[in-house]
Design a protein around this motif. Structure first.
Motif, PDB file in Angstrom:
ATOM      1  N   VAL A 134       0.851  -1.190   0.000  1.00 19.41           N
ATOM      2  CA  VAL A 134       0.000   0.000   0.000  1.00 19.41           C
ATOM      3  C   VAL A 134       0.885   1.238   0.000  1.00 19.41           C
ATOM      4  O   VAL A 134       1.750   1.376   0.872  1.00 19.41           O
ATOM      5  N   PRO A 135       0.721   2.158  -0.957  1.00 21.15           N
ATOM      6  CA  PRO A 135       1.527   3.382  -0.962  1.00 21.15           C
ATOM      7  C   PRO A 135       1.284   4.209   0.291  1.00 21.15           C
ATOM      8  O   PRO A 135       0.164   4.247   0.829  1.00 21.15           O
ATOM      9  N   LEU A 136       2.311   4.886   0.766  1.00 23.76           N
ATOM     10  CA  LEU A 136       2.185   5.754   1.931  1.00 23.76           C
ATOM     11  C   LEU A 136       1.379   6.994   1.578  1.00 23.76           C
ATOM     12  O   LEU A 136       1.643   7.662   0.577  1.00 23.76           O
ATOM     13  N   VAL A 137       0.390   7.305   2.408  1.00 23.62           N
ATOM     14  CA  VAL A 137      -0.438   8.497   2.229  1.00 23.62           C
ATOM     15  C   VAL A 137      -0.002   9.557   3.235  1.00 23.62           C
ATOM     16  O   VAL A 137       0.064   9.284   4.438  1.00 23.62           O
ATOM     17  N   ILE A 138       0.292  10.737   2.751  1.00 20.62           N
ATOM     18  CA  ILE A 138       0.633  11.862   3.622  1.00 20.62           C
ATOM     19  C   ILE A 138      -0.617  12.724   3.771  1.00 20.62           C
ATOM     20  O   ILE A 138      -1.056  13.380   2.822  1.00 20.62           O
ATOM     21  N   SER A 139      -1.193  12.689   4.965  1.00 23.10           N
ATOM     22  CA  SER A 139      -2.466  13.377   5.153  1.00 23.10           C
ATOM     23  C   SER A 139      -2.565  14.033   6.525  1.00 23.10           C
ATOM     24  O   SER A 139      -3.645  14.192   7.069  1.00 23.10           O
ATOM     25  N   GLU A 218     -11.495   5.418   6.492  1.00 24.23           N
ATOM     26  CA  GLU A 218     -10.888   5.830   5.220  1.00 24.23           C
ATOM     27  C   GLU A 218     -10.084   7.100   5.416  1.00 24.23           C
ATOM     28  O   GLU A 218     -10.577   8.084   5.981  1.00 24.23           O
ATOM     29  N   ILE A 219      -8.856   7.094   4.954  1.00 24.47           N
ATOM     30  CA  ILE A 219      -8.001   8.276   5.068  1.00 24.47           C
ATOM     31  C   ILE A 219      -8.460   9.332   4.064  1.00 24.47           C
ATOM     32  O   ILE A 219      -8.603   9.057   2.873  1.00 24.47           O
TER      33      ILE A 219
END
Length: 257
Positions: A134-139, A218-219
């Motif tokens: 899973v790609p890293l999400v920056i949030s 969900e992000i």
């Protein structure tokens, strides 16, 4: 009477960035000491994985860089047990051998002349995310130093000791400063040792936040223009140096216990 209450946000940001350039101060370590301190900082922040992971920094002579000796953990690295190696991983200074996986660092330095330090670790949360492909999400605001800077290598090419892996990883990184390597770990690069160290610490924090948020729901993405604004705000060399100095003080306290 207040003089800044009528200023726009952009004016305030520009003024504070200018002020940080002149007033934000931190002692800058010599290159080898900074590399060794980065190893200890990463250990203190939970990046330890036995003998896995490498920290490298370009040396003065083109095509050479400093790295740790295979057989030592991050917490055991000192400036006087670092090795100076060339692109073929031949030891030019120091005793022992480098990690053979350093070969892909040679490829990255060739491909990215703007990078002077590379941090690669198998930190637990980044590694767990890598296992999920899973790609890293920056949030989140705290991790926006990595906003729009994280690439993703979806397929694991195997142990990174061949030239093929160097070509694959350097190609996947592209023009970004960080990458999540599936079934492997994290990698970040910086123009300075301080920048690479900070990005490495923040990558693992971002992965931890990602996993926590993903477990709850969900992000939600942040607006791109605000993410880029935040990335610029925290991505100055002065800020990296001040953060590095704090990480160093914190690591010193924790390792002394």
């Amino acid at each position: 009477m207040a003089d800044t209450m009528q200023l726009s946000k952009s004016e305030i940001v520009a003024g504070e960035l200018k002020k940080m350039q002149s007033e934000l101060r931190a002692e800058k370590l010599p290159l080898r000491e900074a590399v060794a301190e980065t190893c200890r900082i990463l250990f203190a922040f939970g990046h330890d994985s036995g003998l896995s992971g490498q920290i490298t920094a370009r040396a003065e002579q083109p095509g050479t860089y400093w790295t740790q000796r295979l057989g030592l953990g991050f917490d055991e690295i000192k400036s006087d047990n670092l090795l100076l190696v060339n692109e073929d991983l031949e030891v030019l200074e120091g005793k022992g051998m480098p990690n053979p996986a350093n070969r892909f660092h040679s490829w990255l330095y060739r491909a990215r002349p703007d990078l002077n330090c590379i941090v690669h670790s198998h930190a637990p949360h980044a590694s767990a995310l890598a296992m999920l492909e899973v790609p890293l999400v920056i949030s989140h605001m705290d991790t926006c130093v990595l906003y729009d800077q994280v690439a993703f290598l979806e397929k694991w090419p195997g142990i990174p000791v061949g030239n093929e892996e160097g070509e694959i990883i350097s190609g996947a990184l592209g023009d970004k400063k960080a990458i999540l390597l599936s079934h492997h770990g994290l990698l970040v690069g910086g123009a300075s040792v301080e920048e690479a160290c900070v990005l490495g610490v923040m990558f693992e924090r971002a992965a931890r936040l990602h996993l926590l948020a993903m477990a709850a729901g969900e992000i939600k993405p942040i607006p791109p223009e605000l993410g880029r604004e935040a990335q610029r705000w925290v991505s100055t060399q002065k800020r990296f140096e001040a953060t590095f100095a704090y990480y160093s003080r914190r690591a010193g306290r924790e390792l002394a216990i």
